[in-house]
Design an enzyme around this catalytic site. Structure first.
Site, PDB file in Angstrom:
ATOM      1  N   ASP A 286      -2.585  -8.612   9.356  1.00  0.00           N
ATOM      2  CA  ASP A 286      -0.531  -8.541   9.567  1.00  0.00           C
ATOM      3  C   ASP A 286      -0.793  -6.566  10.577  1.00  0.00           C
ATOM      4  O   ASP A 286       0.108  -6.865  11.209  1.00  0.00           O
ATOM      5  CB  ASP A 286      -0.007  -8.669   8.456  1.00  0.00           C
TER       6      ASP A 286
ATOM      7  N   VAL B  48       7.617 -10.640 -20.575  1.00  0.00           N
ATOM      8  CA  VAL B  48       8.055  -9.649 -21.698  1.00  0.00           C
ATOM      9  C   VAL B  48       9.347  -9.590 -22.949  1.00  0.00           C
ATOM     10  O   VAL B  48      10.254 -10.062 -21.811  1.00  0.00           O
ATOM     11  CB  VAL B  48       7.459  -8.065 -20.712  1.00  0.00           C
TER      12      VAL B  48
ATOM     13  N   CYS C  32       1.205  -0.921   0.198  1.00  0.00           N
ATOM     14  CA  CYS C  32       0.031  -0.148   0.300  1.00  0.00           C
ATOM     15  C   CYS C  32       0.985   0.871   0.367  1.00  0.00           C
ATOM     16  O   CYS C  32       1.989   1.465  -0.313  1.00  0.00           O
ATOM     17  CB  CYS C  32      -0.638  -0.238   0.638  1.00  0.00           C
TER      18      CYS C  32
ATOM     19  N   SER D 151       8.426 -12.316  -7.084  1.00  0.00           N
ATOM     20  CA  SER D 151       9.645 -12.737  -8.381  1.00  0.00           C
ATOM     21  C   SER D 151      11.496 -12.675  -7.617  1.00  0.00           C
ATOM     22  O   SER D 151      10.923 -13.479  -6.444  1.00  0.00           O
ATOM     23  CB  SER D 151       9.964 -10.821  -8.525  1.00  0.00           C
TER      24      SER D 151
ATOM     25  N   ILE E 244      -4.815  -7.088   0.573  1.00  0.00           N
ATOM     26  CA  ILE E 244      -5.073  -8.117  -0.151  1.00  0.00           C
ATOM     27  C   ILE E 244      -4.848  -9.711   1.031  1.00  0.00           C
ATOM     28  O   ILE E 244      -5.615 -10.453   1.227  1.00  0.00           O
ATOM     29  CB  ILE E 244      -2.510  -8.288  -0.120  1.00  0.00           C
TER      30      ILE E 244
ATOM     31  N   GLU F 198       3.489  -6.677   4.040  1.00  0.00           N
ATOM     32  CA  GLU F 198       2.994  -8.121   4.334  1.00  0.00           C
ATOM     33  C   GLU F 198       4.108  -8.356   4.979  1.00  0.00           C
ATOM     34  O   GLU F 198       5.142  -8.438   5.686  1.00  0.00           O
ATOM     35  CB  GLU F 198       2.883  -8.578   3.210  1.00  0.00           C
TER      36      GLU F 198
ATOM     37  N   ARG G 240      -5.283   2.474   0.563  1.00  0.00           N
ATOM     38  CA  ARG G 240      -4.833   0.685   0.677  1.00  0.00           C
ATOM     39  C   ARG G 240      -5.632  -0.458  -0.755  1.00  0.00           C
ATOM     40  O   ARG G 240      -5.829  -0.302  -1.209  1.00  0.00           O
ATOM     41  CB  ARG G 240      -6.038   0.488   1.619  1.00  0.00           C
ATOM     42  N   LEU G 241      -3.830  -1.179  -1.381  1.00  0.00           N
ATOM     43  CA  LEU G 241      -4.526  -2.348  -2.401  1.00  0.00           C
ATOM     44  C   LEU G 241      -4.964  -3.263  -1.070  1.00  0.00           C
ATOM     45  O   LEU G 241      -4.057  -4.292  -0.471  1.00  0.00           O
ATOM     46  CB  LEU G 241      -3.363  -2.128  -2.930  1.00  0.00           C
TER      47      LEU G 241
END
Length: 625
Positions: free
Chosen positions: A101, A287, A2, A360, A54, A78, A51-52
């Site tokens: 969390d 990509v 976020c 990733s 999750i 996170e 906020r995103l």
């Protein structure tokens, strides 16, 4: 993942102005959290949060309060072990109101204060305000995965997830002279500084406290130290395998779909392979460019087919690359002239169409010895014991050899001390003499100002471990993780990096040199640990990275674009335009490959024009005030 802003005043008289500015600042980072927004204000502080969603989609709203309104927290990141920490809190008799969390962090802080940072397994930057003590506590994660910018003014202190979120609180700002000079060496500004003089960063692995009318107190709670140990090989292979697998499993904890980036390299392949066993329906993304020699797509597709996962490939055109470039520069915040930021932007864009979280492989190279340059000490080992007089003679011979002649670069590197030749994965303008030709002012710094103290910290280590340490303290936090965070957040996508886990670090930090790098290749123990489960065509594949065809474009189709950008930019206040244009001409005529130098200058041109004309209060005429 976020974004937040926190403003803390020395006195109560700035409240109205603070509230107005924080709402303006919050809009600048809306891309970090488009799902929700929240604010908290009192006489001394204002908190804003984007906020995103999750984890705990219903109960994780921020700013979040705890302890009957005593504590207020904003948190970006996170905490992967928050379920275990919830159980620990319950055993201590602490009542939690949510499954988030975020609440775990503030509840732990209420019990153990600053020791909370040692309990957290994850990526984080957070601020906690204690209304009873009028005290701020904050921290940034071990490796600097999550950013945390700050400014101090006569009014007080402010923090934000992106530097653009702090600009509304600055009456004036100026370019940091030394930061700009270091940028032309490293292709990024080494932390804790930024290109803007008034804005800095909280260093990774640090926590801090602050009270009104007192100064900020910062404490380093974690510092990466390599401690090579002799461990039985089979046992070590098992430990590496189990720890990385566990980390990927932790990093897949989410209440929304998780995907994975997948290139032709071993790092993303290991992550995707483990993830596909845990979630067979996982989607992978990659990509490439259409230009010959700038694609690993065939390898990624073959890997996805072997793993039997849904794969989403995307080929970036030259036109959309340059069309997106100004937006990418804006999202990067500080200048980062790593061309790999652009393909990362596009793969994040593609992934965001399908998932909200993506895994990733960042960090594996620094921890396990993955960069090809780490083999250099082995190749030049025969020169190590040559008398200094002979070394100087060989170096003089190398100096007079024609540019491009085979063996010239090798002789130069073999007869130059590591501390003088290695400043990290990028070395753009190679020395102070070359940089002085670039700048209009007399240089006030050298890249050794950054690297010498770091080399001093690890003078007892072997050269390969020294190089890893330099990269962890500069390249990883200043380039790799900056572009990972900013390019994913540009598309409201949470990027997670399982290799940059504190438990993985504990294993990697004790590897002997031969377990990392040999004349045969890099990441030896990591390859061995996963050789039986990852596709065979990837196991011993040499690292390519994210190649971008800027060398080809700048001497061909984008030559006139580059010339126009340089000519029209206000960069002349800082740099010698004639010298830069001469580099462009030499590159066009193929006398020498200046593509990385030119790209570094061009990124600054675009950033400066944007800063002056659109987004900030920077006045180029004030130069380095």
């Amino acid at each position: 993942m976020c974004g937040f802003i926190g403003v803390f005043d020395h006195s109560k008289k700035y409240k109205e102005q603070r509230i107005e500015h924080i709402e303006q600042a919050s809009r600048k980072i809306i891309h970090r959290g488009p799902d929700d927004e929240g604010y908290y204000h009192n006489d001394y502080i204002s908190l804003a949060f984007r906020r995103l969603s999750i984890v705990d989609l219903a109960g994780g709203k921020q700013p979040l309060t705890f302890g009957d309104g005593r504590y207020w927290i904003v948190f970006n990141g996170e905490i992967y072990n928050h379920k275990q920490l919830q159980k620990k809190l319950e055993d201590l008799g602490v009542t939690l109101n949510t499954n988030s969390d975020t609440e775990v962090i503030v509840a732990l802080y209420s019990v153990m204060k600053e020791k909370v940072v040692h309990e957290l397994r994850g990526m984080f930057a957070f601020l906690i305000w204690d209304t009873e003590r009028n005290e701020l506590f904050g921290a940034r994660d071990y490796f600097g995965i999550k950013p945390l910018y700050m400014i101090e003014t006569v009014q007080g202190i402010a923090f934000a997830s992106e530097s653009k979120g702090l600009m509304p609180f600055l009456k004036n700002s100026s370019i940091n002279e030394q930061s700009l000079e270091h940028y032309t060496s490293f292709q990024y500004v080494p932390e804790p500084n930024t290109i803007v003089k008034e804005i800095s960063k909280i260093s990774p692995g640090s926590y801090f406290t602050w009270r009104p009318n007192e100064s900020l107190q910062v404490v380093e709670y974690f510092h990466p130290n390599f401690h090579p140990k002799s461990v039985e090989r089979d046992r070590l292979i098992k430990e590496v395998r189990e720890t990385v697998e566990e980390s990927v499993s932790y990093h897949m904890r989410s209440d929304v779909p998780v995907g994975s980036f997948l290139s032709g390299g071993i790092d993303s392949t290991i992550v995707a392979t483990i993830a596909s066993k845990l979630a067979p329906s996982i989607k992978t993304f990659s990509v490439d460019f259409a230009d010959t020699g700038y694609s690993e797509m065939d390898v990624a597709i073959k890997t996805a087919q072997t793993l039997k996962v849904d794969h989403f490939p995307y080929t970036i055109s030259e036109e959309e690359f340059f069309e997106a470039l100004p937006k990418i520069i804006w999202h990067l915040d500080d200048i980062v002239a790593d061309p790999a930021a652009i393909p990362l932007y596009f793969v994040a864009k593609e992934a965001s169409k399908h998932v909200k979280v993506v895994l990733s492989g960042e960090g594996a190279d620094e921890l396990f010895g993955g960069y090809n340059i780490y083999q250099e000490p082995l190749s030049i080992a025969p020169f190590k014991n040559i008398p200094n007089g002979l070394k100087k003679a060989l170096l003089q011979i190398a100096t007079v050899l024609p540019e491009g002649m085979k063996g010239k670069s090798f002789l130069q590197r073999a007869n130059t001390q590591l501390e003088e030749r290695y400043i990290g994965n990028a070395k753009i303008f190679a020395n102070d003499k070359e940089k002085q030709s670039l700048f209009s002012h007399t240089l006030s710094s050298s890249f050794t100002d950054v690297t010498n103290p770091l080399y001093h910290n690890v003078k007892h280590l072997d050269d390969i471990s020294k190089m890893q340490y330099i990269d962890m303290m500069t390249w990883l936090r200043g380039d790799i993780l900056v572009k990972a965070d900013k390019m994913s957040m540009a598309h409201s996508l949470e990027l997670r990096v399982p290799f940059l886990d504190i438990e993985v670090w504990k294993v990697a930090s004790k590897l002997a040199v031969e377990e990392k790098v040999s004349k045969v290749g890099t990441k030896q123990i990591l390859r061995k640990a996963f050789a039986d489960i990852i596709p065979e065509h990837v196991v011993n594949r040499r690292k390519l990275g994210f190649p971008v065809p800027i060398r080809v474009w700048l001497k061909g189709t984008r030559y006139h674009w580059a010339k126009e950008v340089i000519t029209e930019s206000p960069i002349g206040f800082f740099m010698d335009k004639d010298y830069i244009l001469s580099l462009l001409e030499e590159h066009r005529m193929e006398k020498k490959d200046h593509s990385r130098k030119l790209w570094t200058v061009l990124c600054f041109c675009l950033w400066l024009q944007m800063a002056v004309e659109q987004d900030s209060k920077i006045d180029e005429k004030k130069l380095f005030v």
